[in-house]
Design an enzyme around this catalytic site. Sequence first.
Site, PDB file in Angstrom:
ATOM      1  CG  HIS A   2      -1.904   0.990   1.403  1.00 17.48           C
ATOM      2  ND1 HIS A   2      -1.654   2.270   1.815  1.00 17.48           N
ATOM      3  CD2 HIS A   2      -3.238   0.916   1.189  1.00 17.48           C
ATOM      4  CE1 HIS A   2      -2.796   2.952   1.850  1.00 17.48           C
ATOM      5  NE2 HIS A   2      -3.771   2.156   1.476  1.00 17.48           N
ATOM      6  CB  CYS A  16      -3.800   3.280  -1.670  1.00 17.34           C
ATOM      7  SG  CYS A  16      -5.151   4.415  -1.435  1.00 17.34           S
ATOM      8  CG  ASP A  69       0.604  -2.516   6.210  1.00 23.60           C
ATOM      9  OD1 ASP A  69      -0.362  -2.722   6.963  1.00 23.60           O
ATOM     10  OD2 ASP A  69       0.525  -1.824   5.174  1.00 23.60           O
ATOM     11  CD  GLN A  76      -6.751  -4.794   3.994  1.00 24.78           C
ATOM     12  OE1 GLN A  76      -7.675  -5.515   4.378  1.00 24.78           O
ATOM     13  NE2 GLN A  76      -6.945  -3.535   3.663  1.00 24.78           N
ATOM     14  CE  LYS A 119      -7.303  -0.623   6.300  1.00 25.80           C
ATOM     15  NZ  LYS A 119      -8.058  -0.071   5.185  1.00 25.80           N
TER      16      LYS A 119
HETATM   17  N1  7TS Z   1      -1.727  -0.825   4.685  1.00 26.62           N
HETATM   18  C1  7TS Z   1      -2.611  -1.627   4.069  1.00 26.62           C
HETATM   19  C2  7TS Z   1      -2.197  -3.009   3.677  1.00 26.62           C
HETATM   20  C3  7TS Z   1      -3.906  -1.160   3.853  1.00 26.62           C
HETATM   21  O1  7TS Z   1      -4.788  -1.977   3.263  1.00 26.62           O
HETATM   22  C4  7TS Z   1      -4.267   0.146   4.257  1.00 26.62           C
HETATM   23  C5  7TS Z   1      -5.631   0.712   3.968  1.00 26.62           C
HETATM   24  C6  7TS Z   1      -3.311   0.919   4.912  1.00 26.62           C
HETATM   25  C7  7TS Z   1      -2.045   0.413   5.100  1.00 26.62           C
HETATM   26  C8  7TS Z   1      -3.635   2.276   5.441  1.00 26.62           C
HETATM   27  O2  7TS Z   1      -4.532   2.159   6.480  1.00 26.62           O
HETATM   28  P1  7TS Z   1      -5.231   3.462   7.143  1.00 26.62           P
HETATM   29  O3  7TS Z   1      -6.215   2.905   8.094  1.00 26.62           O
HETATM   30  O4  7TS Z   1      -4.144   4.242   7.778  1.00 26.62           O
HETATM   31  O5  7TS Z   1      -5.862   4.201   6.003  1.00 26.62           O
HETATM   32  N2  7TS Z   1      -6.251   0.144   2.856  1.00 26.62           N
HETATM   33  C9  7TS Z   1      -7.362   0.592   2.240  1.00 26.62           C
HETATM   34  C10 7TS Z   1      -7.938  -0.104   1.184  1.00 26.62           C
HETATM   35  O6  7TS Z   1      -7.511  -1.154   0.711  1.00 26.62           O
HETATM   36  N3  7TS Z   1      -9.022   0.572   0.772  1.00 26.62           N
HETATM   37  O7  7TS Z   1      -9.161   1.660   1.535  1.00 26.62           O
HETATM   38  C11 7TS Z   1      -8.130   1.675   2.461  1.00 26.62           C
END
Ligand code: 7TS
Length: 409
Positions: A123, A367, A200, A203, A226
């Site tokens: 990401h 992203c 990370d 997910q 999430k």
């Molecule tokens: N890393 C991964 C693997 C992610 O899927 C996401 C968010 C982030 C980092 C960032 O997370 P945040 O909570 O700080 O935004 N992924 C997604 C997605 O797949 N669709 O919307 C957000």
Amino acid sequence: MKPKDIAYIRSLFPVLQQNINKNPLVYLDNAATSQKPLSVLDAEKNYYQTINSNVHRGIHTLSQRATVEMEEARQKVQAFINAKKDYEVIFTKGTTESINLVASSIEPLIEAGDEIIVSYLEHHSNIVPWQFLAARKGLTLKVIPVDDNGELIWEDYLKLLTDRTKIVAVNQISNALGVVNPVEKIIKEAHKVGAYVLIDGAQAAPHKYIDVQALGADFYTFSAHKMYGATGVGILYGKEKLLDAMKPYQFGGEMIKEVTFERTTYAGLPFKFEAGTPNIAGNIVLGKAIDFIHDIGIENIENHENEILKYTTQKLSELENLTIYAKNAKYRAGAISFNLNIPNIHSSDVGFILDKQGIAVRTGHHCAQPIMKRFGITGTVRVSFAVYTTFEDIDRLIEGVKKAQQMLN
Ligand code: 7TS
């Protein structure tokens, strides 16, 4: 899990009980954010109605209650990921902030000429902070390539590791393709050359059991929203020794021991990294989200979602002129990405037609532009799962995709 268990679980999610565009909602965008159960919603409201006050500073009863509840939530997170100490759990506002914190605060531990390794599957939030760190400190950023199955090429990873490798930052599960990376092995190899590893887990945490000590991760990051919790809350786990050696991220209240105009000394962990008033309600209800996951059992959630993923893969495979990405990857979880093989359409065209039928998916690059480029595409249609996803949801999706095929052909 039995259909009646899923029906009961669904009854705990008010948002799922509505029609969108005149159809019962099918919510398949859980990788972006999951829905919240009543226990989490009620706890958030209850906090503001009965406790609301600031933490770690008040002599008064409400402030003490807020502090106790927030620190209990920290201990629930500690147990959830099996961290050794509760102060190795830092509250942030999300995975993005957790990674930025490490990429900023780790500066004292690195030197010009050191190397950082990320992967093609990351990401943007696990690429860009490292790019900027590399630029600030004169480091080299290296990238683990993937094969046509969307899996990291192991031999290439081994070749990238050198005695200058200082940081390896990879996700446990790719948000764009749902590929599960062999993080345990990745960590073991990185440690052989003395590198620190950040996983990370944005997910992964909602879908599988995490044990940071068994993994050996130096840092582990994830987002509450999430995994049935609130937005604006994230976690950074870090090993005590490393967190102690790192510099603070932001400066202000909460993170200090003593301030004079000449000199300021910092508080110990975890407060050193928690400047300012935190998202108290959000942090507390992360504890409730973890309770919700425990009540069902993370293994039950994982098994159910794997069944759903298998079914979705099979049903999508039966459709003609459709490409599933990473279909042959050995381990996938949580999400599946595909495109219709129709010239001159965009994944968002499919998303739009699905939305008209009340089916929520994400389209575009997720992203994760580098992995899209690797496959020569600008985006995909991504379907992602949660504990409340049903086989009927997938049947509705398949009917929706068929309709999109007819309309766009
Ligand atoms: N890393 C991964 C693997 C992610 O899927 C996401 C968010 C982030 C980092 C960032 O997370 P945040 O909570 O700080 O935004 N992924 C997604 C997605 O797949 N669709 O919307 C957000």
